[in-house]
Scaffold this motif. Structure first.
Motif, PDB file in Angstrom:
ATOM      1  N   GLY A   6      14.497  -5.168  -1.324  1.00 16.26           N
ATOM      2  CA  GLY A   6      14.282  -6.033  -2.478  1.00 16.26           C
ATOM      3  C   GLY A   6      12.820  -6.102  -2.889  1.00 16.26           C
ATOM      4  O   GLY A   6      12.498  -6.142  -4.081  1.00 16.26           O
ATOM      5  N   VAL A   7      11.910  -6.082  -1.902  1.00 15.28           N
ATOM      6  CA  VAL A   7      10.470  -6.123  -2.209  1.00 15.28           C
ATOM      7  C   VAL A   7      10.063  -4.875  -2.992  1.00 15.28           C
ATOM      8  O   VAL A   7       9.351  -4.961  -4.005  1.00 15.28           O
ATOM      9  CB  VAL A   7       9.648  -6.235  -0.910  1.00 15.28           C
ATOM     10  N   VAL A   8      10.504  -3.710  -2.532  1.00 17.94           N
ATOM     11  CA  VAL A   8      10.135  -2.454  -3.193  1.00 17.94           C
ATOM     12  C   VAL A   8      10.720  -2.396  -4.602  1.00 17.94           C
ATOM     13  O   VAL A   8      10.029  -2.054  -5.572  1.00 17.94           O
ATOM     14  CB  VAL A   8      10.612  -1.248  -2.364  1.00 17.94           C
ATOM     15  N   GLY A  14       8.754  -4.976 -11.655  1.00 15.99           N
ATOM     16  CA  GLY A  14       7.608  -5.700 -12.209  1.00 15.99           C
ATOM     17  C   GLY A  14       6.641  -4.769 -12.926  1.00 15.99           C
ATOM     18  O   GLY A  14       6.157  -5.083 -14.024  1.00 15.99           O
ATOM     19  N   VAL A  15       6.341  -3.629 -12.311  1.00 11.69           N
ATOM     20  CA  VAL A  15       5.434  -2.667 -12.944  1.00 11.69           C
ATOM     21  C   VAL A  15       6.027  -2.129 -14.238  1.00 11.69           C
ATOM     22  O   VAL A  15       5.342  -2.033 -15.269  1.00 11.69           O
ATOM     23  CB  VAL A  15       5.127  -1.506 -11.967  1.00 11.69           C
ATOM     24  N   ARG A  16       7.310  -1.818 -14.232  1.00  7.39           N
ATOM     25  CA  ARG A  16       7.945  -1.277 -15.437  1.00  7.39           C
ATOM     26  C   ARG A  16       7.979  -2.314 -16.547  1.00  7.39           C
ATOM     27  O   ARG A  16       7.751  -1.986 -17.726  1.00  7.39           O
ATOM     28  CB  ARG A  16       9.365  -0.795 -15.115  1.00  7.39           C
ATOM     29  N   LEU A  17       8.242  -3.562 -16.206  1.00  2.00           N
ATOM     30  CA  LEU A  17       8.226  -4.610 -17.224  1.00  2.00           C
ATOM     31  C   LEU A  17       6.835  -4.773 -17.820  1.00  2.00           C
ATOM     32  O   LEU A  17       6.674  -4.966 -19.032  1.00  2.00           O
ATOM     33  CB  LEU A  17       8.711  -5.937 -16.621  1.00  2.00           C
ATOM     34  N   PHE A  18       5.821  -4.702 -16.956  1.00  2.00           N
ATOM     35  CA  PHE A  18       4.444  -4.805 -17.440  1.00  2.00           C
ATOM     36  C   PHE A  18       4.132  -3.660 -18.403  1.00  2.00           C
ATOM     37  O   PHE A  18       3.525  -3.866 -19.460  1.00  2.00           O
ATOM     38  CB  PHE A  18       3.482  -4.772 -16.247  1.00  2.00           C
ATOM     39  N   GLU A  19       4.552  -2.442 -18.051  1.00  2.00           N
ATOM     40  CA  GLU A  19       4.307  -1.297 -18.918  1.00  2.00           C
ATOM     41  C   GLU A  19       5.007  -1.444 -20.259  1.00  2.00           C
ATOM     42  O   GLU A  19       4.416  -1.188 -21.315  1.00  2.00           O
ATOM     43  CB  GLU A  19       4.775  -0.006 -18.224  1.00  2.00           C
ATOM     44  N   VAL A  46       0.812   4.364 -18.798  1.00  2.00           N
ATOM     45  CA  VAL A  46       1.711   4.486 -17.654  1.00  2.00           C
ATOM     46  C   VAL A  46       0.901   4.289 -16.392  1.00  2.00           C
ATOM     47  O   VAL A  46      -0.080   4.982 -16.156  1.00  2.00           O
ATOM     48  CB  VAL A  46       2.403   5.869 -17.632  1.00  2.00           C
ATOM     49  N   LEU A  47       1.314   3.336 -15.573  1.00  2.00           N
ATOM     50  CA  LEU A  47       0.594   3.063 -14.331  1.00  2.00           C
ATOM     51  C   LEU A  47       1.133   3.956 -13.232  1.00  2.00           C
ATOM     52  O   LEU A  47       2.334   4.061 -13.034  1.00  2.00           O
ATOM     53  CB  LEU A  47       0.760   1.594 -13.941  1.00  2.00           C
ATOM     54  N   GLY A  48       0.234   4.621 -12.499  1.00  2.00           N
ATOM     55  CA  GLY A  48       0.657   5.446 -11.371  1.00  2.00           C
ATOM     56  C   GLY A  48       1.117   4.576 -10.227  1.00  2.00           C
ATOM     57  O   GLY A  48       1.819   4.990  -9.334  1.00  2.00           O
ATOM     58  N   GLY A  49       0.729   3.330 -10.219  1.00  2.00           N
ATOM     59  CA  GLY A  49       1.127   2.381  -9.208  1.00  2.00           C
ATOM     60  C   GLY A  49       0.733   1.029  -9.725  1.00  2.00           C
ATOM     61  O   GLY A  49       0.786   0.773 -10.914  1.00  2.00           O
ATOM     62  N   LEU A  50       0.295   0.142  -8.870  1.00  2.00           N
ATOM     63  CA  LEU A  50      -0.109  -1.175  -9.329  1.00  2.00           C
ATOM     64  C   LEU A  50      -1.404  -1.090 -10.119  1.00  2.00           C
ATOM     65  O   LEU A  50      -1.602  -1.828 -11.069  1.00  2.00           O
ATOM     66  CB  LEU A  50      -0.270  -2.107  -8.121  1.00  2.00           C
ATOM     67  N   LEU A  89       5.318  -2.644   3.316  1.00  2.00           N
ATOM     68  CA  LEU A  89       6.220  -2.630   2.161  1.00  2.00           C
ATOM     69  C   LEU A  89       5.455  -2.559   0.846  1.00  2.00           C
ATOM     70  O   LEU A  89       5.865  -1.865  -0.091  1.00  2.00           O
ATOM     71  CB  LEU A  89       7.109  -3.869   2.186  1.00  2.00           C
ATOM     72  N   ILE A  90       4.337  -3.279   0.779  1.00  2.00           N
ATOM     73  CA  ILE A  90       3.522  -3.230  -0.445  1.00  2.00           C
ATOM     74  C   ILE A  90       2.985  -1.819  -0.664  1.00  2.00           C
ATOM     75  O   ILE A  90       3.022  -1.277  -1.783  1.00  2.00           O
ATOM     76  CB  ILE A  90       2.373  -4.258  -0.372  1.00  2.00           C
ATOM     77  N   LEU A  91       2.488  -1.206   0.409  1.00  2.00           N
ATOM     78  CA  LEU A  91       1.963   0.154   0.298  1.00  2.00           C
ATOM     79  C   LEU A  91       3.072   1.151  -0.047  1.00  2.00           C
ATOM     80  O   LEU A  91       2.874   2.055  -0.873  1.00  2.00           O
ATOM     81  CB  LEU A  91       1.285   0.563   1.607  1.00  2.00           C
ATOM     82  N   LEU A  92       4.242   0.992   0.578  1.00  2.00           N
ATOM     83  CA  LEU A  92       5.359   1.880   0.266  1.00  2.00           C
ATOM     84  C   LEU A  92       5.794   1.733  -1.185  1.00  2.00           C
ATOM     85  O   LEU A  92       6.107   2.724  -1.858  1.00  2.00           O
ATOM     86  CB  LEU A  92       6.541   1.594   1.196  1.00  2.00           C
ATOM     87  N   ALA A  93       5.816   0.501  -1.674  1.00  2.00           N
ATOM     88  CA  ALA A  93       6.168   0.289  -3.081  1.00  2.00           C
ATOM     89  C   ALA A  93       5.175   0.989  -3.994  1.00  2.00           C
ATOM     90  O   ALA A  93       5.548   1.615  -4.995  1.00  2.00           O
ATOM     91  CB  ALA A  93       6.205  -1.209  -3.380  1.00  2.00           C
ATOM     92  N   TYR A  94       3.904   0.904  -3.641  1.00  2.00           N
ATOM     93  CA  TYR A  94       2.853   1.522  -4.453  1.00  2.00           C
ATOM     94  C   TYR A  94       3.024   3.037  -4.543  1.00  2.00           C
ATOM     95  O   TYR A  94       2.977   3.622  -5.630  1.00  2.00           O
ATOM     96  CB  TYR A  94       1.491   1.171  -3.848  1.00  2.00           C
ATOM     97  N   VAL A  95       3.223   3.688  -3.370  1.00  2.00           N
ATOM     98  CA  VAL A  95       3.302   5.151  -3.378  1.00  2.00           C
ATOM     99  C   VAL A  95       4.662   5.655  -3.854  1.00  2.00           C
ATOM    100  O   VAL A  95       4.784   6.819  -4.258  1.00  2.00           O
ATOM    101  CB  VAL A  95       2.986   5.727  -1.976  1.00  2.00           C
ATOM    102  N   ALA A  96       5.697   4.797  -3.805  1.00  2.00           N
ATOM    103  CA  ALA A  96       7.033   5.226  -4.228  1.00  2.00           C
ATOM    104  C   ALA A  96       7.217   5.142  -5.728  1.00  2.00           C
ATOM    105  O   ALA A  96       8.099   5.812  -6.289  1.00  2.00           O
ATOM    106  CB  ALA A  96       8.104   4.393  -3.524  1.00  2.00           C
ATOM    107  N   ILE A  97       6.399   4.326  -6.404  1.00  2.00           N
ATOM    108  CA  ILE A  97       6.593   4.092  -7.837  1.00  2.00           C
ATOM    109  C   ILE A  97       6.598   5.383  -8.652  1.00  2.00           C
ATOM    110  O   ILE A  97       7.464   5.563  -9.521  1.00  2.00           O
ATOM    111  CB  ILE A  97       5.547   3.083  -8.360  1.00  2.00           C
TER     112      ILE A  97
END
Length: 736
Positions: A6-8, A14-19, A46-50, A89-97
């Motif tokens: 759920g965190v990821v 959240g990133v997609r909504l911001f974009e 387009v954000l590569g991550g956060l 989890l935060i780092l994984l979310a960043y690199v998985a985006i």
């Protein structure tokens, strides 16, 4: 660990909504500024991550590789310190985006399920299962693959720069009679640039004063220096070995020949090989079956086996491994003086069975040879006649002039200095030599000057024309004294090249010529051609190529890339010998920069080597994926084992990509006794050693970045302390 998944997912949403929100705001502002701005012209953020770093593509991929390594470290560390789980989890979310976004594009925009979708599902499953170390490694390897490919392309472009773009930042120009140093970027057309011995020529231009010996190896592949005189072209990034010249600028910056070569190579680097496309077709063909198998085995073998099945897809590795080999072969070709404008051609050459040569300038030498010296006046000797002819042509760069001057040099004739003001050029040359008026030119030129040509000379000229040769008349003091017969000779390398082509597999050799039958037939018989065509107009050359193709032949046309446009476009592959001077207008897909046929057989062998390498590349991708799939289904492979086995082609492919350089090294070592300059082999391999470092260690470098990143941070910390004088060792030394 449903909450971890759920965190990821929440981070990505959240990133997609911001974009989306930001793009809507940008669109509204643009609409207010102008109604003419179309949606296609706008570039949404387009954000590569956060917060994607502002680096180029390679640096961005390297950044993600390092962050993936850090996430792997925190994933391991959470077993000792559980609060690190949330950091992981935060780092994984960043690199998985970036990959989740690619999966979204495949599903929503492209309406298909591909490898990106499978990898995204597998990574999310690993997060859900709590296999965060495996997830970090899996995502990291995906970034490693992109980093390896991007780094390879960058290094290829760097090789182009190393080979060509050796231009100074400051140059000397003549301005109002004075020598002034200015930035190279400020140089304009028709400026006069001064170049001294040992300096790099900074522009394309014409020599207006001086004589030079120029090293053009970077541009043409020719190791011997070229002698350059007034009126001849010189090119940027070549080196003035001796002499001092003034050059009138014709092109500078990216408009120079080397600038255009760089653009061509950069475009060729981005093509996709047939093996890569074939591998992707295979991968796309069993994407859905893999999903079905993954879902089917879950109830029986568990989620780990299901993840292993998904990671057995080859889409990621095939997109990386196949281009690496092709890039290496393109670079080797360039080092050999072969400019390939379209990388796909290098794959096609191995299938060709018919070579069509345009006769003039391709099979024959550009500079003729002086044959008989014919006399019509007993008052003159042959050496005297040659003396006046050479003196008249002394300042000319025309091929006929070069032939006459060469013969005069062989006869050890000392030529007088001729003032430029005494020259008159039209259908011939009019000059004053030692007080005598000298005319040199065609029969028409003599008739225009009211001079009669002797009957015996006319007969010899007719015979020469019938045999495909020519003759030039010489008049001294308003009387035709004789003529020089000029022979058109086959290139010295032609016989050996044709023999090698037959051994390689070329079964049909054809000459096309605009000359009449006798000289064309004579040359065809001398060279052992299978077919010849004479009195061919430029527009008919394409028809001959089409006829050969209707007979089932695969044709390569070799000729003038500027004048043989239709024939070159009709042939499967087109090769030009126009050299480096006509790259901008040359339509040929391959240009032999040294202007000779010497590298033609090597080009065929290079194509065959590329084909073998790409076939190995395909096998390298398929076998590990098959092993990973078998292991997941029948050998109880764990998630980490499945990931490592399925992604092993990244390392194996890098090793395979090095093979052409290894072969080239062995070839040079075997032929080293034949190398005229011993340093050439070392210099050549020096360039290829740089290229080798571009591919093979790229993946190793990426993995090493993971392992050494904590140590790098510690060293930075120690260095900062030492800079402040707070190091323990340093304090102790002060105390002593």
């Amino acid at each position: 660990m449903v909450w971890a998944l759920g965190v990821v997912v929440a981070a990505y949403v959240g990133v997609r909504l911001f974009e989306v929100t930001e793009n809507i705001a940008v669109n509204q502002k643009l609409r207010k500024l102008t109604k003419r701005v179309s949606r296609k012209q706008r570039k949404p953020r387009v954000l590569g991550g956060l917060a994607a770093p502002a680096h180029d593509e390679t640096d961005r991929h390297k950044h993600y590789v390092i962050v993936s390594g850090v996430s792997m470290g925190t994933a391991i560390g959470r077993y000792l310190y559980p609060p690190l789980t949330i950091v992981t989890l935060i780092l994984l979310a960043y690199v998985a985006i970036p990959y989740i976004r690619q999966a979204e594009t495949s599903l929503v925009k492209n309406k298909k399920v591909d490898g990106y979708v499978l990898y995204a599902i597998a990574d999310m499953m690993m997060v859900w299962l709590g296999a965060l170390v495996s997830a970090a490694i899996g995502i990291g390897l995906l970034h490693v693959s992109r980093f390896v490919l991007s780094s390879a392309k960058d290094r290829s472009k760097e090789l182009v720069v190393d080979a060509f773009a050796r231009r100074p930042r400051q140059v000397w120009i003549l301005s109002e009679g004075a020598e002034v140093q200015v930035p190279l970027d400020s140089v304009r057309k028709d400026d006069i640039v001064l170049v001294n011995t040992g300096e790099v020529i900074p522009v394309d231009g014409v020599i207006t004063e001086g004589f030079a010996s120029v090293d053009q190896q970077a541009l043409t592949g020719e190791s011997r220096p070229a002698e350059k005189f007034v009126g001849e072209l010189v090119f940027a990034s070549t080196i003035l070995i001796s002499g001092r010249i003034l050059v009138q600028v014709e092109q500078s910056g990216q408009e120079t020949t080397v600038g255009k070569i760089s653009d061509i190579i950069n475009n060729a680097i981005d093509f996709r090989s047939s093996s890569e496309l074939k591998g992707e077709q295979w991968a796309n063909g069993y994407t859905l079956p893999l999903m079905v198998v993954s879902a089917a085995v879950w109830p029986f073998l568990g989620p780990a086996a299901s993840v292993g099945v998904l990671y057995a897809h080859i889409a990621n590795t095939i997109r990386v491994v196949a281009p690496l080999s092709t890039l290496n072969y393109l670079n080797i070709a360039l080092r050999e003086g072969i400019l390939i404008k379209d990388g796909r051609v290098l794959e096609d050459i191995k299938n060709l069975d018919t070579v069509v040569f345009d006769k003039t300038g391709t099979l024959t030498q550009e500079i003729p040879e002086v044959g008989r010296i014919l006399l019509s006046d007993v008052e003159f000797s042959r050496d005297e006649l040659l003396f006046y002819a050479a003196a008249a042509e002394y300042r000319s760069a025309h091929p006929i002039a070069k032939a006459i001057l060469k013969r005069a040099e062989e006869r050890n004739l000392l030529l007088p200095e001729i003032e430029e003001s005494s020259y008159k050029i039209g259908y011939g040359v009019s000059v004053t030599v030692n007080g005598k008026s000298v005319l040199l030119g065609s029969r028409r030129f003599m008739e225009m000057n009211g001079l009669r040509v002797a009957t015996e000379i006319e007969q010899v000229m007719e015979t020469a024309y019938a045999e495909g040769h020519t003759a030039i008349l010489i008049a001294v003091d308003e009387k035709v004294r004789g003529a020089l017969e000029l022979y058109t000779l086959a290139r010295p390398e032609v016989t050996n090249v044709l023999c090698q082509l037959e051994n390689i597999g070329v079964t049909h050799k054809v000459i096309i010529s605009g000359d009449h039958e006798r000289p064309t037939r004579a040359l065809a018989n001398t060279l052992g051609m299978d077919e010849y065509h004479y009195d061919v107009l430029p527009g008919d050359k394409a028809n001959i190529v089409a006829k050969l193709q209707r007979e089932g032949r695969k044709v390569v046309f070799i000729g003038d890339g500027v004048n043989d446009v239709l024939a070159m476009k009709k042939a499967e592959v087109s090769i030009s010998l126009s050299g480096s001077t006509a790259i901008a207008t040359d339509v040929a897909r391959i240009v032999l920069l040294d202007g000779t046929l010497s590298h033609l057989p090597y080009l065929f062998r290079l194509s065959a080597g590329l084909h073998r390498n790409l076939q190995r590349s395909l096998v390298i991708n398929v076998i590990p994926s098959t092993v990973a799939l078998y292991g997941a289904l029948f050998q109880n492979f764990g998630i980490l084992t499945s990931v490592l086995v399925s992604q092993s082609p990244l390392v194996l492919g890098a090793a395979n990509a090095y093979i052409p350089f290894k072969e080239k090294r062995e070839e040079i070592q075997e032929a080293c006794v034949e190398i005229e300059h011993p340093d050439d082999a070392e210099k050549f391999m020096g360039g290829h050693a740089t290229a080798k470092r571009a591919w093979l260690p790229a993946s190793i470098h990426a993995l090493r970045s993971w392992a050494t990143y904590p140590g790098t941070l510690y060293r930075r910390y120690v260095n900062r302390r030492e800079a402040r004088g707070q190091s323990i060792d340093r304090t102790g030394a002060d105390a002593d």
